[in-house]
Design a protein around this motif. Structure first.
Motif, PDB file in Angstrom:
ATOM      1  N   GLN A 235      51.606  41.844  61.084  1.00 53.14           N
ATOM      2  CA  GLN A 235      52.663  41.038  61.701  1.00 53.14           C
ATOM      3  C   GLN A 235      52.838  39.775  60.853  1.00 53.14           C
ATOM      4  O   GLN A 235      51.901  39.020  60.636  1.00 53.14           O
TER       5      GLN A 235
ATOM      6  N   GLU B 207      57.086  43.168  60.826  1.00 52.13           N
ATOM      7  CA  GLU B 207      55.813  43.842  60.548  1.00 52.13           C
ATOM      8  C   GLU B 207      55.966  44.626  59.261  1.00 52.13           C
ATOM      9  O   GLU B 207      56.924  45.370  59.099  1.00 52.13           O
TER      10      GLU B 207
ATOM     11  N   THR C  68      47.883  39.773  63.690  1.00 52.01           N
ATOM     12  CA  THR C  68      47.167  40.990  63.328  1.00 52.01           C
ATOM     13  C   THR C  68      45.781  40.633  62.820  1.00 52.01           C
ATOM     14  O   THR C  68      45.633  39.831  61.904  1.00 52.01           O
TER      15      THR C  68
END
Length: 169
Positions: free
Chosen positions: A24, A41, A2
């Protein structure tokens, strides 16, 4: 992985930006054992504050890690609240204290930052319970299930001469 695009945030000195982002989370390998974040997540609150000399980044989230206990290898679950802060100077002038390793090319690497923040918050030993007895060093049985002791183990006969010398002194 991410990443957050910093080009979308235009702040003037003293202004602040807040957003909840899904980060993530990567598994951690510690002592050869893998600890999995559940869920993979996590919602995190990202706060960006513009200062005169740079930018302050804050990341807050909660993580739940699943993996083996350090002492007995049973499943252990660890819940951690994470609060991480990074600072990036406008002109770091080669001083790495003023640079964030997670900021590069107008992007903020949230996954790497979250992984490192989790690693910094981990206790010295991850245990399934605070009173974990571990494994027996002689037979390998779980001392939580079967507390026991063994008779004193005879030493190696090759050390007998050294043992006799120790008793003389």
């Amino acid at each position: 992985m991410t990443v957050f695009n910093l080009r979308n945030v235009k702040l003037r000195t003293g202004e602040q930006f807040r957003e909840v982002v899904e980060v993530q989370l990567e598994p951690l390998v510690l002592g050869g054992q893998e600890y999995l974040p559940v869920p993979a997540e996590a919602p995190a609150e990202l706060t960006i504050t513009k200062a005169n000399s740079g930018t302050l980044y804050e990341l807050e989230f909660a993580v739940r890690l699943h993996g083996p206990c350090f002492r007995c290898l049973r499943d252990a679950v660890l819940e951690l609240p994470i609060e991480a802060t990074e600072y990036q100077a406008n002109d770091p002038a080669g001083d790495e204290e003023l640079e964030s390793p997670y900021v590069a090319d107008d992007t903020l690497d949230l996954s790497a930052w979250a992984r490192d923040a989790i690693a910094l918050e981990l206790p010295e030993k991850i245990l399934h319970s605070a009173d974990c007895a571990g494994l027996c060093p002689v037979c390998g049985k779980d001392l939580n299930d079967e507390p026991h002791s063994h008779d004193e183990v005879k030493g190696d006969a090759r050390w007998a001469a050294l043992e006799a010398l120790k008793e003389q002194l």
